[in-house]
Design an enzyme around this catalytic site. Structure first.
Site, PDB file in Angstrom:
ATOM      1  N   ASP A 154      -9.861   5.651  -3.126  1.00 23.09           N
ATOM      2  CA  ASP A 154      -9.384   4.861  -4.259  1.00 23.09           C
ATOM      3  C   ASP A 154      -8.653   5.765  -5.247  1.00 23.09           C
ATOM      4  OD1 ASP A 154      -8.964   2.565  -5.640  1.00 23.09           O
ATOM      5  OD2 ASP A 154     -10.989   2.380  -6.432  1.00 23.09           O
ATOM      6  N   HIS A 227      -1.907  -4.002  -0.111  1.00 24.54           N
ATOM      7  CA  HIS A 227      -2.284  -3.750  -1.497  1.00 24.54           C
ATOM      8  C   HIS A 227      -1.339  -2.775  -2.188  1.00 24.54           C
ATOM      9  CE1 HIS A 227      -4.613  -3.165  -5.080  1.00 24.54           C
ATOM     10  NE2 HIS A 227      -4.834  -1.885  -4.798  1.00 24.54           N
TER      11      HIS A 227
END
Length: 313
Positions: A154, A227
């Site tokens: 992330d 994404h």
């Protein structure tokens, strides 16, 4: 004045090991009393952090405290206000939405020791419990290798730590509120069964990166709504960045698992552009996620907290 990260709250570094997000709502029963409590708390808050950093020097305590647009208008009617502070409204795309939720006061506390997080929030609550009610309290944690709960690294697109302050901290474009920040907090719950049933190759196409190496896929190898495609924001052809400190949360036995998204930005318009792109392009992450909350908060600089404590707003 010039931008000085040392005067900001902890908005541009250190995701932390143990994390807590707390959103409170003002009771709105006695404005004068609630304003007085917040003014005292603006000073107490900083003293509590100083004390805990002495008590546990290895705790690596970091925190930010902010107010929503509605809270600012209620507490400081007629006072100056950050230029981009607004009340976040639900964003609606062709298939999915990002709902807005209530909340006046926001806390983001993290440390290497859960005891420090507990003690900080417990002490904050002592001074605020009579004028607020709890909207949400979420405990997050660092997952393996700093990965999201879906297994991918992330924050790859976030700026390097040494560059991050410029993206997270307000500059001289808004002098009164310089060294503050805009924080957007959003709670996602994932359908992990759906995600785990996807093959690794499908997951990689959905995120836009290789799962193990974190290398970005070629555009033709990604889904159109991957994404890292859907969340990209550009102005005049230049990609915009914010500082993300997302962490997983979970009650694993009950299957309540998700991601608490927290984005700090110098310009709320940049974060809003990213969110808008995600709903308009139906970001793949939205296909197996339910968004539970979302609100914008302004994180004052530490000198500004002192001004609030002195009754200057």
């Amino acid at each position: 004045m010039t931008m000085d990260p040392n005067k900001s709250q902890d908005v541009w570094k250190d995701v932390g090991q143990h994390v807590q997000f707390t959103v409170l709502e003002l009771n709105r029963t006695d404005q004068a009393q609630e304003k007085a409590v917040i003014e005292e708390f603006a000073d107490r808050y900083q003293a509590i952090l100083r004390s805990l950093r002495i008590r546990d020097a290895q705790g690596d305590l970091k925190a930010s405290f902010g107010l929503s647009n509605a809270a600012w208008d209620y507490l400081f009617p007629g006072a100056a206000k950050p230029k981009e502070l607004e009340t976040y409204q639900t964003l609606q795309g062709p298939k999915y939405s990002m709902p807005a939720s209530t909340g006046d006061l926001f806390f983001h506390v993290r440390a290497s020791d859960e005891a420090v997080v507990y003690e900080a929030m417990s002490q904050f609550r002592r001074f605020l419990k009579d004028i607020t009610t709890v909207v949400d309290e979420t405990k997050g944690f660092r997952y393996f290798e700093g990965r999201a709960i879906i297994g991918f690294i992330d924050g790859t697109e976030a700026p390097q730590v040494e560059d991050a302050a410029d993206y997270a901290i307000i500059g001289d474009e808004d002098p009164v509120f310089e060294n503050g920040s805009y924080a957007f907090a959003q709670k996602w719950r994932h359908n992990m069964d759906f995600w785990h049933h996807l093959k690794t190759e499908e997951q990689e196409k959905a995120v836009g990166r290789e799962k193990f190496t974190d290398l970005e896929l070629a555009d033709e190898d990604k889904y159109a709504n991957a994404h890292n495609v859907a969340s990209k924001a550009e102005i005049d052809g230049e990609e915009q960045k914010i500082v993300r400190m997302n962490v997983p949360f979970s009650d694993p036995a009950s299957g309540n698992t998700g991601t608490y998204f927290i984005g700090y930005s110098r310009h709320w318009t940049v974060t809003k552009m990213m969110l808008t792109n995600m709903v308009e392009k139906s970001d793949f992450l939205l296909t197996f996620s339910e968004i539970l909350s979302g609100q914008l908060f302004f994180i004052p600089s530490r000198p500004l907290l002192d001004q609030i404590a002195d009754g200057q707003f």
